[in-house]
Write an enzyme that holds these catalytic residues in place. Sequence first.
Site, PDB file in Angstrom:
ATOM      1  N   GLY A   1      77.213  70.693 -13.080  1.00 28.93           N
ATOM      2  CA  GLY A   1      77.755  70.276 -14.471  1.00 28.93           C
ATOM      3  C   GLY A   1      77.603  71.194 -15.497  1.00 28.93           C
TER       4      GLY A   1
ATOM      5  N   ASP B   1      74.928  68.295 -18.423  1.00 27.51           N
ATOM      6  CA  ASP B   1      76.060  68.095 -19.090  1.00 27.51           C
ATOM      7  C   ASP B   1      76.460  66.863 -19.877  1.00 27.51           C
ATOM      8  OD1 ASP B   1      76.027  66.520 -17.073  1.00 27.51           O
ATOM      9  OD2 ASP B   1      77.928  67.612 -15.792  1.00 27.51           O
TER      10      ASP B   1
ATOM     11  N   ASP C   1      74.534  59.502 -19.600  1.00 26.62           N
ATOM     12  CA  ASP C   1      75.341  58.515 -19.436  1.00 26.62           C
ATOM     13  C   ASP C   1      74.670  57.393 -19.192  1.00 26.62           C
ATOM     14  OD1 ASP C   1      77.458  56.882 -18.656  1.00 26.62           O
ATOM     15  OD2 ASP C   1      78.352  57.992 -17.143  1.00 26.62           O
TER      16      ASP C   1
ATOM     17  N   LYS D   1      76.951  59.771 -24.015  1.00 20.82           N
ATOM     18  CA  LYS D   1      77.655  58.512 -23.907  1.00 20.82           C
ATOM     19  C   LYS D   1      76.874  57.414 -23.932  1.00 20.82           C
ATOM     20  CE  LYS D   1      80.914  58.905 -20.268  1.00 20.82           C
ATOM     21  NZ  LYS D   1      81.475  58.445 -18.897  1.00 20.82           N
TER      22      LYS D   1
ATOM     23  N   PHE E   1      85.730  58.407 -18.906  1.00 19.83           N
ATOM     24  CA  PHE E   1      85.221  59.476 -17.938  1.00 19.83           C
ATOM     25  C   PHE E   1      86.001  60.893 -18.410  1.00 19.83           C
ATOM     26  CE2 PHE E   1      84.902  61.687 -14.123  1.00 19.83           C
ATOM     27  CZ  PHE E   1      83.479  61.302 -13.672  1.00 19.83           C
TER      28      PHE E   1
ATOM     29  N   ASP F   1      83.252  67.518 -13.815  1.00 17.54           N
ATOM     30  CA  ASP F   1      84.048  67.473 -12.546  1.00 17.54           C
ATOM     31  C   ASP F   1      84.421  65.779 -12.239  1.00 17.54           C
ATOM     32  OD1 ASP F   1      81.578  66.693 -11.146  1.00 17.54           O
ATOM     33  OD2 ASP F   1      82.432  66.547  -9.504  1.00 17.54           O
TER      34      ASP F   1
ATOM     35  N   ARG G   1      86.403  71.549 -13.221  1.00 23.03           N
ATOM     36  CA  ARG G   1      85.333  72.118 -13.910  1.00 23.03           C
ATOM     37  C   ARG G   1      85.616  73.427 -14.729  1.00 23.03           C
ATOM     38  NH1 ARG G   1      80.629  70.061 -11.907  1.00 23.03           N
ATOM     39  NH2 ARG G   1      80.528  69.276  -9.421  1.00 23.03           N
TER      40      ARG G   1
HETATM   41  P1  XMP Z   1      73.664  59.466 -15.356  1.00 15.91           P
HETATM   42  O1  XMP Z   1      74.461  58.107 -15.557  1.00 15.91           O
HETATM   43  O2  XMP Z   1      72.445  59.525 -14.505  1.00 15.91           O
HETATM   44  O3  XMP Z   1      74.610  60.488 -15.477  1.00 15.91           O
HETATM   45  O4  XMP Z   1      73.136  59.675 -17.103  1.00 15.91           O
HETATM   46  C1  XMP Z   1      74.257  61.876 -15.386  1.00 15.91           C
HETATM   47  C2  XMP Z   1      75.410  62.425 -14.604  1.00 15.91           C
HETATM   48  O5  XMP Z   1      76.645  61.595 -14.317  1.00 15.91           O
HETATM   49  C3  XMP Z   1      77.591  62.526 -14.347  1.00 15.91           C
HETATM   50  N1  XMP Z   1      78.445  61.959 -15.182  1.00 15.91           N
HETATM   51  C4  XMP Z   1      79.825  62.242 -15.252  1.00 15.91           C
HETATM   52  N2  XMP Z   1      80.583  63.541 -14.826  1.00 15.91           N
HETATM   53  N3  XMP Z   1      81.911  62.967 -16.507  1.00 15.91           N
HETATM   54  C5  XMP Z   1      81.873  63.696 -15.224  1.00 15.91           C
HETATM   55  O6  XMP Z   1      82.369  64.645 -14.890  1.00 15.91           O
HETATM   56  C6  XMP Z   1      81.681  61.603 -16.946  1.00 15.91           C
HETATM   57  O7  XMP Z   1      82.073  60.893 -17.745  1.00 15.91           O
HETATM   58  C7  XMP Z   1      80.411  61.691 -16.451  1.00 15.91           C
HETATM   59  N4  XMP Z   1      79.454  60.440 -16.835  1.00 15.91           N
HETATM   60  C8  XMP Z   1      78.443  60.803 -15.804  1.00 15.91           C
HETATM   61  C9  XMP Z   1      77.041  64.109 -14.593  1.00 15.91           C
HETATM   62  O8  XMP Z   1      77.108  64.949 -13.461  1.00 15.91           O
HETATM   63  C10 XMP Z   1      75.994  63.725 -15.232  1.00 15.91           C
HETATM   64  O9  XMP Z   1      75.009  64.972 -14.893  1.00 15.91           O
END
Ligand code: XMP
Length: 194
Positions: free
Chosen positions: A56, A111, A114, A142, A163, A170, A176
């Site tokens: 990402g 990227d 979350d 986020k 999202f 992606d 992407r």
């Molecule tokens: P966490 O939940 O581990 O997430 O903090 C990190 C990874 O989750 C993916 N991610 C997303 N990918 N849109 C995306 O395309 C989103 O809204 C999203 N939220 C989480 C991302 O790969 C990130 O590295």
Amino acid sequence: MPAAPSKVIVPKYWRGELERVLIAEHEIQTRVAELARQLQHDYARRELVIVALLNGTVMFLADLVRHLELPLRLDFIGVSSYGKGTTPGRLHVTKELKVDVRGRDVLLIDDILDTGRTLKAVSAKLKRFRPRSLKTCVLLNKQARRVEKIRADYIGFQIEDFFVVGYGLDFAEQYRNLPFIGVLHEKIYLAGNK
Ligand code: XMP
């Protein structure tokens, strides 16, 4: 920096799949240049190892590093936590680090931050190699879905609980290539989560 909804409309080609443009291309480019200036200042004349998470970060990384005038090494860790859906699952390491980060200043780039599970797990993994310092940099934060107690040192934009796809991010390996960040239509990811 909160991402206010962009006034840019979704290009015609993507209208069936994207609800709206959240962050326009020019807004991303301006902010990436600002982040780079901050990094340039903080790491001035220091040797830096950037560790970026695949896949990402590709666009963000490519744009960011071109602004940096520093002795810089680049390496990647591959992690994947999503299948086709939008719900995080178990974290799989798909590519291990090659560069020796012991005693070095390391900047970990992702990227989006979350739930925080990815950054927390990868930071812990990197700390085991005993870097001199470890900081984190994410394009998007986020906060709404945070599960782990973790914050990034450098953040491009704060976003709400959508999202998002594009500029490296992606859904099922698609989108992407968009030069902007867009909000995916619910119908697309609800179909994918089945
Ligand atoms: P966490 O939940 O581990 O997430 O903090 C990190 C990874 O989750 C993916 N991610 C997303 N990918 N849109 C995306 O395309 C989103 O809204 C999203 N939220 C989480 C991302 O790969 C990130 O590295």
